[in-house]
Design a protein around this motif. Structure first.
Motif, mmCIF file in Angstrom:
data_model
loop_
_atom_site.group_PDB
_atom_site.id
_atom_site.type_symbol
_atom_site.label_atom_id
_atom_site.label_comp_id
_atom_site.label_asym_id
_atom_site.label_seq_id
_atom_site.Cartn_x
_atom_site.Cartn_y
_atom_site.Cartn_z
ATOM 1 N N ASP A 25 0.823 -1.234 0.135
ATOM 2 C CA ASP A 25 -0.173 -0.028 -0.097
ATOM 3 C C ASP A 25 1.007 1.318 0.012
ATOM 4 O O ASP A 25 0.742 2.232 -0.957
ATOM 5 C CB ASP A 25 -0.786 -0.111 1.330
ATOM 6 C CG ASP A 25 -1.684 1.228 1.468
ATOM 7 O OD1 ASP A 25 -1.821 1.862 0.686
ATOM 8 O OD2 ASP A 25 -2.199 1.216 2.472
ATOM 9 N N THR A 53 -2.107 4.019 3.241
ATOM 10 C CA THR A 53 -3.473 4.642 3.232
ATOM 11 C C THR A 53 -4.539 3.979 3.768
ATOM 12 O O THR A 53 -4.434 3.080 4.626
ATOM 13 C CB THR A 53 -3.678 4.952 1.461
ATOM 14 O OG1 THR A 53 -4.035 3.734 0.970
ATOM 15 C CG2 THR A 53 -2.401 5.646 0.902
ATOM 16 N N ASP A 54 -5.651 4.250 3.318
ATOM 17 C CA ASP A 54 -7.092 3.545 3.632
ATOM 18 C C ASP A 54 -6.793 1.882 3.630
ATOM 19 O O ASP A 54 -7.527 1.436 4.615
ATOM 20 C CB ASP A 54 -8.232 4.045 2.901
ATOM 21 C CG ASP A 54 -8.061 3.787 1.428
ATOM 22 O OD1 ASP A 54 -6.972 3.777 0.829
ATOM 23 O OD2 ASP A 54 -9.012 3.653 0.726
ATOM 24 N N ASP A 55 -6.231 1.515 2.857
ATOM 25 C CA ASP A 55 -6.141 -0.157 2.634
ATOM 26 C C ASP A 55 -5.713 -0.613 4.086
ATOM 27 O O ASP A 55 -6.043 -1.435 4.549
ATOM 28 C CB ASP A 55 -5.135 -0.543 1.650
ATOM 29 C CG ASP A 55 -5.176 0.422 0.271
ATOM 30 O OD1 ASP A 55 -5.858 -0.575 -0.873
ATOM 31 O OD2 ASP A 55 -5.414 1.450 0.190
ATOM 32 N N ASP A 264 -1.864 1.488 -5.144
ATOM 33 C CA ASP A 264 -1.652 1.113 -3.721
ATOM 34 C C ASP A 264 -2.590 -0.082 -3.450
ATOM 35 O O ASP A 264 -2.219 -0.962 -2.503
ATOM 36 C CB ASP A 264 -2.012 2.285 -2.755
ATOM 37 C CG ASP A 264 -3.660 2.861 -3.097
ATOM 38 O OD1 ASP A 264 -3.937 3.125 -4.214
ATOM 39 O OD2 ASP A 264 -4.154 3.231 -1.954
ATOM 40 N N THR A 265 -3.892 -0.251 -3.929
ATOM 41 C CA THR A 265 -4.622 -1.295 -3.814
ATOM 42 C C THR A 265 -4.252 -2.529 -4.128
ATOM 43 O O THR A 265 -4.194 -3.637 -3.596
ATOM 44 C CB THR A 265 -6.204 -0.959 -4.208
ATOM 45 O OG1 THR A 265 -6.639 -0.049 -3.273
ATOM 46 C CG2 THR A 265 -7.031 -2.131 -3.922
HETATM 47 MG MG LIG Z 1 -5.588 3.470 -0.697
#
Ligand SMILES: [Mg+2]
Length: 302
Positions: A25, A53-55, A264-265
Motif C-alpha cells: 500500500d 493509506t486507507d487499505d 496502492d490497492t
Molecule cells: Mg488506498
C-alpha cells in the motif's frame, strides 16, 4: 488481553500479512507521483518514509476485531472502521461519507445497503483490507471465505465486492498453508472453487488461463488493473500476480505496480497475500521505510 497459543499464532501470521499489505500500500501509493514513474521501470525505490493509506487503516480494524472476538463481529468491525477513519488516508467519497455517518450514530446496515441507488458498493475496498483475515484462517480456507463475506457487508454489499473479498481471503489462506505456498495454478484453482458465480469469478478463470503470460501489462489490459476501482476490475489481476510470485515479495510488488491502475490497492492485495506465507515476507529494508501499523492496533494486541 490474554490469548492462548493458537490464537497467538493466528495473530502473528495475520500481522505478517498486514505488514506485507502495508508495504504494498505505502510503496505502491508512491507511484501515483508522476516524478516517480521512471523509478518504477528501473525497479528503483523512491526515498522514504512511505505512508500507508486507507487499505492499511481498514485492514488494521479487521485484525483488531479478529483479535478481540476470534471471528468477524460486524457491529464491532463497522464501528472500528468509523472510529479509526482518517479522512486524509485516501478513502473514496462514498466510504468517507458512510463512515462519518456511522460515527455520528447511523446504522451501517441501512447506510451500506443504500449506497449507489440501493445496489451497494462494488468497489475494491472490502478486498483491499482482507488478506490478513485469510492468514488468520490459514488452516481453514472455507472459514476464511465465509468470514470475508460477512466482513464485506459492513461497507460493500454488492455481490461483486463481496466475492472480491472472499477471493482475496481464500487466496491468503491458501498461501499461508502450513505445507508451504501452492503452485500458481493450485492457488487460483483453490480460490475459484471457493467463490460463487460472478464477474470476479469469471475474471479469476480468465486469470487462471493466463498464468503463462509473461507481460503483466498485457494481462492487466484483459483483466483490469483497478483503474475503475471496482472489485472485478481489481481482484482477478491482483490474484494473477500474487499466484505467480508466492515466496518472492519483491518480484510480486514490481510486476503488480508496473501494470499501473489503482496501484496502492493492487499492491496491498498482492503484498497481503504473498506475505501471508512464511516465505513471502517483504525485505527488511522496505519494511524499515514503511510507516508502522497504527498505534491503536499494535500496543493493544501485540
Ligand atoms: Mg488506498
Amino acid at each position: 488481553m490474554t490469548v492462548d497459543s493458537a490464537s497467538e499464532r493466528r495473530f502473528e501470521r495475520a500481522l505478517a500479512s498486514l505488514r506485507g499489505l502495508s508495504v504494498g500500500d505505502a510503496l505502491g501509493s508512491q507511484f501515483f507521483v508522476p516524478v516517480n514513474y521512471p523509478l518504477l521501470k528501473q525497479r528503483v525505490l523512491p526515498p522514504g518514509p512511505w505512508q500507508w493509506t486507507d487499505d492499511t487503516e481498514m485492514a488494521s480494524s479487521v485484525l483488531a476485531v479478529l483479535a478481540d472476538h476470534g471471528r468477524i463481529d460486524q457491529d464491532a468491525l463497522a464501528h472500528s472502521f468509523a472510529e479509526n477513519h482518517d479522512f486524509d488516508r485516501g478513502y473514496g467519497p462514498a466510504v468517507n461519507r458512510l463512515l462519518r455517518l456511522v460515527r455520528e450514530g447511523g446504522d451501517w446496515r441501512e447506510l451500506a445497503s443504500a449506497l449507489f441507488n440501493g445496489q451497494g458498493s462494488w468497489g475494491n475496498g472490502s478486498a483491499m483490507r482482507i488478506a490478513p483475515l485469510g492468514a488468520w484462517y490459514a488452516d481453514d480456507p472455507e472459514q476464511a471465505t465465509h468470514q470475508a463475506e460477512i466482513s464485506s457487508y459492513t461497507t460493500h454489499q454488492h455481490r461483486e465486492a463481496v466475492v472480491g473479498a472472499m477471493a482475496v481471503a481464500a487466496a491468503a489462506s491458501l498461501a499461508a498453508a502450513p505445507g508451504g505456498p501452492p503452485k500458481p495454478e493450485e492457488l487460483l484453482d483453490g480460490v475459484i472453487a471457493l467463490v460463487p458465480r460472478s464477474a470476479v469469478g469469471a475474471g479469476l478463470r480468465r486469470a487462471r488461463d493466463m498464468l503463462d503470460y509473461k507481460d503483466a501489462g498485457t494481462v492487466a489490459a484483459v483483466l483490469g488493473n483497478g483503474r475503475r476501482t471496482s472489485a472485478h476490475d481489481t481482484v482477478p489481476f491482483a490474484l494473477w500476480s500474487a499466484a505467480r510470485s508466492l515466496g518472492d515479495f519483491e518480484e510480486a510488488f514490481w510486476v503488480t505496480a508496473q501494470a499501473g491502475g489503482d496501484v496502492d490497492t493492487t499492491c496491498a492485495i498482492v503484498g497481503g497475500v504473498v506475505a501471508a506465507g512464511a516465505a513471502g515476507a517483504p525485505p527488511a529494508a522496505w519494511l524499515a521505510q514503511t510507516e508502522e501499523p497504527p498505534g491503536w492496533l499494535v500496543p493493544a494486541h501485540h
